[in-house]
Design a protein around this motif. Structure first.
Motif, mmCIF file in Angstrom:
data_model
loop_
_atom_site.group_PDB
_atom_site.id
_atom_site.type_symbol
_atom_site.label_atom_id
_atom_site.label_comp_id
_atom_site.label_asym_id
_atom_site.label_seq_id
_atom_site.Cartn_x
_atom_site.Cartn_y
_atom_site.Cartn_z
ATOM 1 N N LYS A 1 0.829 -1.215 0.000
ATOM 2 C CA LYS A 1 0.000 0.000 0.000
ATOM 3 C C LYS A 1 0.861 1.262 0.000
ATOM 4 N N GLU B 1 -6.033 -10.280 7.326
ATOM 5 C CA GLU B 1 -7.329 -9.733 6.875
ATOM 6 C C GLU B 1 -7.673 -8.458 7.634
ATOM 7 N N LYS B 2 -7.494 -8.487 8.949
ATOM 8 C CA LYS B 2 -7.823 -7.308 9.761
ATOM 9 C C LYS B 2 -6.887 -6.157 9.440
ATOM 10 N N ASP C 1 -9.018 5.834 3.976
ATOM 11 C CA ASP C 1 -10.240 6.468 3.471
ATOM 12 C C ASP C 1 -10.680 7.664 4.322
ATOM 13 N N ARG D 1 -7.263 0.065 4.913
ATOM 14 C CA ARG D 1 -8.271 0.627 4.003
ATOM 15 C C ARG D 1 -9.093 1.714 4.683
ATOM 16 N N ARG D 2 -9.567 1.384 5.865
ATOM 17 C CA ARG D 2 -10.402 2.332 6.609
ATOM 18 C C ARG D 2 -9.637 3.605 6.937
ATOM 19 N N GLU D 3 -8.415 3.465 7.423
ATOM 20 C CA GLU D 3 -7.631 4.641 7.828
ATOM 21 C C GLU D 3 -7.239 5.489 6.634
ATOM 22 N N ARG E 1 -5.430 -5.477 6.564
ATOM 23 C CA ARG E 1 -5.885 -4.883 5.294
ATOM 24 C C ARG E 1 -7.121 -4.012 5.516
ATOM 25 N N GLU E 2 -8.051 -4.504 6.332
ATOM 26 C CA GLU E 2 -9.279 -3.760 6.616
ATOM 27 C C GLU E 2 -8.976 -2.429 7.314
ATOM 28 N N VAL E 3 -8.112 -2.464 8.314
ATOM 29 C CA VAL E 3 -7.786 -1.253 9.062
ATOM 30 C C VAL E 3 -7.031 -0.255 8.190
ATOM 31 N N LYS F 1 -6.084 -14.368 10.003
ATOM 32 C CA LYS F 1 -7.024 -13.418 10.619
ATOM 33 C C LYS F 1 -6.353 -12.050 10.780
ATOM 34 N N GLU G 1 -8.647 -5.595 17.007
ATOM 35 C CA GLU G 1 -8.337 -4.169 17.062
ATOM 36 C C GLU G 1 -8.648 -3.650 18.454
#
Length: 150
Positions: A23, A138-139, A149, A145-147, A141-143, A135, A96
């Protein structure tokens, strides 16, 4: 956004570096001089070595971390100090830390320490598994993405 890794004994250091670099994020690994390595890492990954000492890496991370950064640590105490600074904090098991959950985790840690201090025994951590690693990935990548955005 920078990703900070509490590097002493982290089983997800390489995963975090790989995903973070994909990223194009800067990765900072803070670890004790006891864990010095001559392994070469790609551009974008830096290591900060601190003196031996129980909380040396924690203090250095807290000096550097800023709002919008991400910290990977299994240390509840460090997490509790990074959260109010506006950092996202992720445990190596893919959980998290939040301002809502950290107090309960600290209370559990305190209770366990009290039991051990009085001569009792508490369960140690379970072995880190491939499922735990997935796990976490995955988390993470999610965090990220969220941060990003925000």
């Amino acid at each position: 956004m920078k990703i900070f890794i509490d590097g002493d004994g982290s089983p997800v250091k390489e995963d975090t570096i790989s995903i973070g670099l994909s990223k194009e994020l800067e990765i900072v690994v803070v670890t004790s001089i006891d864990h010095y390595s001559q392994k070469e890492y790609p551009k974008g990954v830096s290591f900060i070595y601190v003196d031996k000492g129980v909380d040396s890496a924690d203090y250095r991370i807290l000096e550097l971390i800023k709002k919008g950064d991400l910290l990977v640590t299994q240390d509840y105490g460090l997490a509790s100090l990074a959260l109010p600074k506006g950092a996202a904090v992720l445990h190596q098991l893919g959980k998290e830390y939040t301002l809502d959950s950290i107090d309960q985790l600290l209370e559990q840690r305190y209770f366990s320490a009290k039991v051990r201090k009085s001569g009792g025994r508490t369960k140690g951590p379970k072995p880190f598994t491939a499922q735990d690693r997935e796990k976490f990935r995955e988390k993470l990548r999610e965090v990220i993405r969220r941060e990003l955005d925000k």
